[in-house]
Design an enzyme around this catalytic site. Structure first.
Site, PDB file in Angstrom:
ATOM      1  N   ASP A 113       0.853  -1.183   0.000  1.00 52.00           N
ATOM      2  CA  ASP A 113       0.000   0.000   0.000  1.00 52.00           C
ATOM      3  C   ASP A 113       0.897   1.243   0.000  1.00 52.00           C
ATOM      4  OD1 ASP A 113      -1.755   2.159   0.997  1.00 52.00           O
ATOM      5  OD2 ASP A 113      -3.155   0.543   1.423  1.00 52.00           O
ATOM      6  N   ILE A 114       0.556   2.253  -0.811  1.00 49.12           N
ATOM      7  CA  ILE A 114       1.393   3.463  -0.861  1.00 49.12           C
ATOM      8  C   ILE A 114       1.126   4.407   0.309  1.00 49.12           C
ATOM      9  CG2 ILE A 114       1.748   3.362  -3.349  1.00 49.12           C
ATOM     10  CD1 ILE A 114      -0.282   5.703  -3.557  1.00 49.12           C
ATOM     11  N   ASN A 174     -12.885  -4.556   3.920  1.00 46.28           N
ATOM     12  CA  ASN A 174     -13.944  -3.565   4.088  1.00 46.28           C
ATOM     13  C   ASN A 174     -15.004  -3.841   3.032  1.00 46.28           C
ATOM     14  OD1 ASN A 174     -12.423  -2.165   6.076  1.00 46.28           O
ATOM     15  ND2 ASN A 174     -11.271  -1.163   4.465  1.00 46.28           N
ATOM     16  N   VAL A 188     -12.925   1.390  -3.002  1.00 40.34           N
ATOM     17  CA  VAL A 188     -12.665   0.891  -4.353  1.00 40.34           C
ATOM     18  C   VAL A 188     -13.552  -0.336  -4.552  1.00 40.34           C
ATOM     19  CG1 VAL A 188     -10.964  -0.101  -5.923  1.00 40.34           C
ATOM     20  CG2 VAL A 188     -10.292   1.734  -4.364  1.00 40.34           C
ATOM     21  N   HIS A 248     -10.771  -6.705  -2.007  1.00 36.49           N
ATOM     22  CA  HIS A 248      -9.365  -6.736  -1.621  1.00 36.49           C
ATOM     23  C   HIS A 248      -9.252  -6.920  -0.116  1.00 36.49           C
ATOM     24  CE1 HIS A 248     -10.648  -2.542  -1.302  1.00 36.49           C
ATOM     25  NE2 HIS A 248      -9.713  -2.394  -0.384  1.00 36.49           N
ATOM     26  N   HIS A 273      -6.541  -6.359   3.255  1.00 33.37           N
ATOM     27  CA  HIS A 273      -5.368  -5.668   3.795  1.00 33.37           C
ATOM     28  C   HIS A 273      -4.641  -6.629   4.724  1.00 33.37           C
ATOM     29  CE1 HIS A 273      -6.858  -1.537   2.733  1.00 33.37           C
ATOM     30  NE2 HIS A 273      -8.005  -2.178   2.771  1.00 33.37           N
TER      31      HIS A 273
END
Length: 120
Positions: free
Chosen positions: A30-31, A87, A96, A100, A102
């Protein structure tokens, strides 16, 4: 499904710091990390959210969790502990519309906020 930042990352039109890829899954740092280790694990199939998983997707969901365990070991957080978060929906913090997960660790994790899908 409309193209998302994650589909662009998977196809390579947006750069990422990849940590894992196979024919079904893509994982990258993650950025805007919320922990010292913060990796996003994404199915290549564009599933909008957890609510949209079909029977045909169950194998890739299991594989995502296996990849999370593998990456926790490779990234040095398996023994100290880590968190895997998904989420789902706007009220759940999903920003988004591409499923996905995390993977977070590398420090004692308290109550985390701000873990959304907007980070690539």
């Amino acid at each position: 499904m409309a193209e998302t930042i994650f589909s662009k990352i998977i196809e390579g039109s947006i750069p990422s710091k990849k940590v894992f890829e196979n024919e079904r899954i893509y994982a990258f740092h993650d950025i805007q990390p919320a922990a010292p280790v913060h990796v996003l694990i994404v199915p290549k199939k564009p599933i909008p959210s957890l609510n949209d998983i079909g029977d045909e997707d169950l194998a890739v969901i299991g594989e995502i969790h296996r990849v999370a365990v593998q990456l926790a070991g490779e990234l040095g957080i398996a023994d100290s502990g880590y968190r895997v978060i998904n989420n789902c929906g706007a009220d759940g913090g999903q920003t988004v519309p591409h499923l996905h997960f995390h993977l977070l660790g590398g420090a004692k994790l308290g109550a985390l906020t701000g873990i959304s899908g907007s980070h690539a």
